[in-house]
Design a protein around this motif. Structure first.
Motif, mmCIF file in Angstrom:
data_model
loop_
_atom_site.group_PDB
_atom_site.id
_atom_site.type_symbol
_atom_site.label_atom_id
_atom_site.label_comp_id
_atom_site.label_asym_id
_atom_site.label_seq_id
_atom_site.Cartn_x
_atom_site.Cartn_y
_atom_site.Cartn_z
ATOM 1 N N GLY A 1 37.446 37.947 25.853
ATOM 2 C CA GLY A 1 38.063 36.715 26.336
ATOM 3 C C GLY A 1 39.574 36.766 26.186
ATOM 4 N N VAL A 2 40.247 35.803 26.790
ATOM 5 C CA VAL A 2 41.711 35.778 26.858
ATOM 6 C C VAL A 2 42.285 34.993 25.680
ATOM 7 C CG1 VAL A 2 43.693 35.116 28.274
ATOM 8 C CG2 VAL A 2 41.592 35.916 29.377
ATOM 9 N N ASP A 3 43.340 35.515 25.092
ATOM 10 C CA ASP A 3 43.948 34.867 23.919
ATOM 11 C C ASP A 3 44.697 33.590 24.278
ATOM 12 O OD1 ASP A 3 43.386 36.900 21.744
ATOM 13 O OD2 ASP A 3 44.356 38.164 23.230
ATOM 14 N N ALA A 4 45.410 33.595 25.409
ATOM 15 C CA ALA A 4 46.170 32.411 25.812
ATOM 16 C C ALA A 4 46.068 32.244 27.320
ATOM 17 C CB ALA A 4 47.632 32.516 25.393
ATOM 18 N N VAL A 5 45.503 31.116 27.749
ATOM 19 C CA VAL A 5 45.313 30.826 29.169
ATOM 20 C C VAL A 5 46.250 29.693 29.568
ATOM 21 C CG1 VAL A 5 43.666 30.196 30.977
ATOM 22 C CG2 VAL A 5 42.879 31.470 28.956
ATOM 23 N N PHE A 6 46.910 29.852 30.726
ATOM 24 C CA PHE A 6 47.820 28.835 31.243
ATOM 25 C C PHE A 6 47.365 28.451 32.648
ATOM 26 C CE2 PHE A 6 50.006 31.656 28.334
ATOM 27 C CZ PHE A 6 50.557 30.772 27.416
ATOM 28 N N ASP B 1 36.035 29.035 30.543
ATOM 29 C CA ASP B 1 35.023 30.094 30.664
ATOM 30 C C ASP B 1 35.575 31.468 30.299
ATOM 31 O OD1 ASP B 1 33.079 28.321 31.458
ATOM 32 O OD2 ASP B 1 33.196 28.814 33.594
ATOM 33 N N THR B 2 36.886 31.605 30.268
ATOM 34 C CA THR B 2 37.485 32.928 30.030
ATOM 35 C C THR B 2 38.228 33.016 28.704
ATOM 36 O OG1 THR B 2 39.426 32.240 31.328
ATOM 37 C CG2 THR B 2 37.725 33.488 32.478
ATOM 38 N N VAL B 3 38.443 31.907 28.001
ATOM 39 C CA VAL B 3 39.212 31.939 26.766
ATOM 40 C C VAL B 3 38.402 32.585 25.641
ATOM 41 C CG1 VAL B 3 38.461 29.657 25.932
ATOM 42 C CG2 VAL B 3 40.728 30.561 25.288
#
Length: 351
Positions: free
Chosen positions: A242-247, A261-263
């Motif tokens: 998963g992603v560490d930081a989503v914007f 769903d991706t964090v």
């Protein structure tokens, strides 16, 4: 002087002849170099009305334009250290100047916002879609020899993603980190550039538009197209972690869901876009200790940092220049979704 005026709710703006303003104590008069056209402006004249909670702070009539740059034309009483002819970027928010938030340059979170007659320049108070603009001297950030016309959008389209990224830097420090940018309009493209300049993270970017993803890829992002399997493809790029930081620079329900769903576990999702999308949270439906939060504009300290990145050549806003006579066409194209770059009105030309 000529100015783009918002004069009635749910009514397209017009270009009018109005009196050239004069700076008061602590203020300056700027010869406007550039004024960016923002989706917030479109919301003001297309969607908002007197029934909304903040209507009293945004009610017409005033000149639009909250992304502004210009050259010093005159200085008001008590203003020192400002050289006539020098180029500045203008910080748009104007708080009370007295509360704890304003004392830290966080005018966007002013404790006494309800006591003021406006939110910001171009948002309740006359903005920069005109030949001249009056601004508090406190709100100026020096541009030096950098191009002030192209710089204009940095006061919002640059400041907003920078503030969101800066607030999430603790999630991106260390090796093997990933960041995801959802929505590759003007703010998203600058976010890609900032993440690459400021972090060592792998930057993933996604959008429905192929040309937008191509531009992000040219800046160094790994792109994932929209559609079926989008979330799975993004997670695959992180090794399933998963992603560490989503914007999320869109903010509709599907993009907020994509972000969640991706964090990653212990990751952070920042909703930057103000489309108002809803998300139904449940304890076991999201990764443990994943954060979901909003952000709004930024501080004047942040804007100094943004200008430093710009002057160093680490970020470059994508702009489309319009004459003041063509400002309404710029807004029409913005509202219709026909722009691929930030529209900047240059009332006095590029040079």
């Amino acid at each position: 002087m000529r100015a783009v005026q918002f004069s009635q709710w749910k009514t397209f703006p017009t270009i009018e002849e109005i009196e050239r303003p004069a700076p008061g104590p602590g203020e300056v008069l700027l010869k406007v170099a550039g004024a960016g056209a923002c989706h917030s402006d479109v919301a003001i004249f297309e969607d908002f009305g007197p029934e909304m909670p903040a209507a009293g702070l945004l009610k017409p009539t005033y000149t639009l334009g909250h992304e502004n740059s210009g050259w010093i034309e005159e200085v008001g009483e008590g203003v020192t250290g400002i050289e006539k002819g020098a180029a500045y970027l203008v910080y748009g928010p104007i708080g009370c100047g007295n509360c704890d938030m304003c004392s830290r340059g966080q005018d966007t979170y002013c404790r006494n916002v309800g006591s003021k007659p406006y939110l910001a320049m171009g948002l309740g108070r006359d903005g920069g879609m005109a030949e001249y603009l009056v601004a508090p001297a406190r709100n100026l950030v020096a541009l030096g020899d950098a191009d002030p016309v192209a710089a204009a959008p940095l006061s919002d389209a640059g400041l907003t993603p920078y503030h969101a990224i800066k607030s999430s830097m603790h999630k991106l420090s260390g090796g093997g980190k990933t960041a995801l940018v959802i929505g590759l309009g003007g703010l998203g493209q600058l976010a890609v550039q900032m993440l690459i300049a400021m972090t060592g993270a792998t930057v993933i970017a996604t959008d429905q538009k192929t040309d937008a993803m191509e531009r992000a890829a040219a800046r160094g992002a790994t792109t994932v197209p929209g559609g079926d399997g989008q979330a799975a493809a993004i997670r695959e790029l992180t090794g399933g972690r998963g992603v560490d930081a989503v914007f999320d620079f869109v903010g509709v329900a599907p993009t907020v869901k994509l972000a969640m769903d991706t964090v990653a576990v212990l990751g952070r999702v920042t909703i930057v876009g103000i489309a108002g999308g809803a998300y139904e949270w449940s304890f076991f439906g999201v990764p443990y200790e994943a954060e979901l939060l909003s952000t709004y504009w930024g501080t004047i300290e942040d804007l100094h940092d943004v200008v430093a990145l710009y002057r160093a050549g680490q970020i470059e806003p994508e702009v489309e220049i319009y004459r003041l006579d063509d400002a309404l066409e710029a807004y029409r194209k913005l509202a219709a979704g026909e722009l691929s770059a930030r529209a900047v009105v240059a009332p006095h030309g590029r040079d």
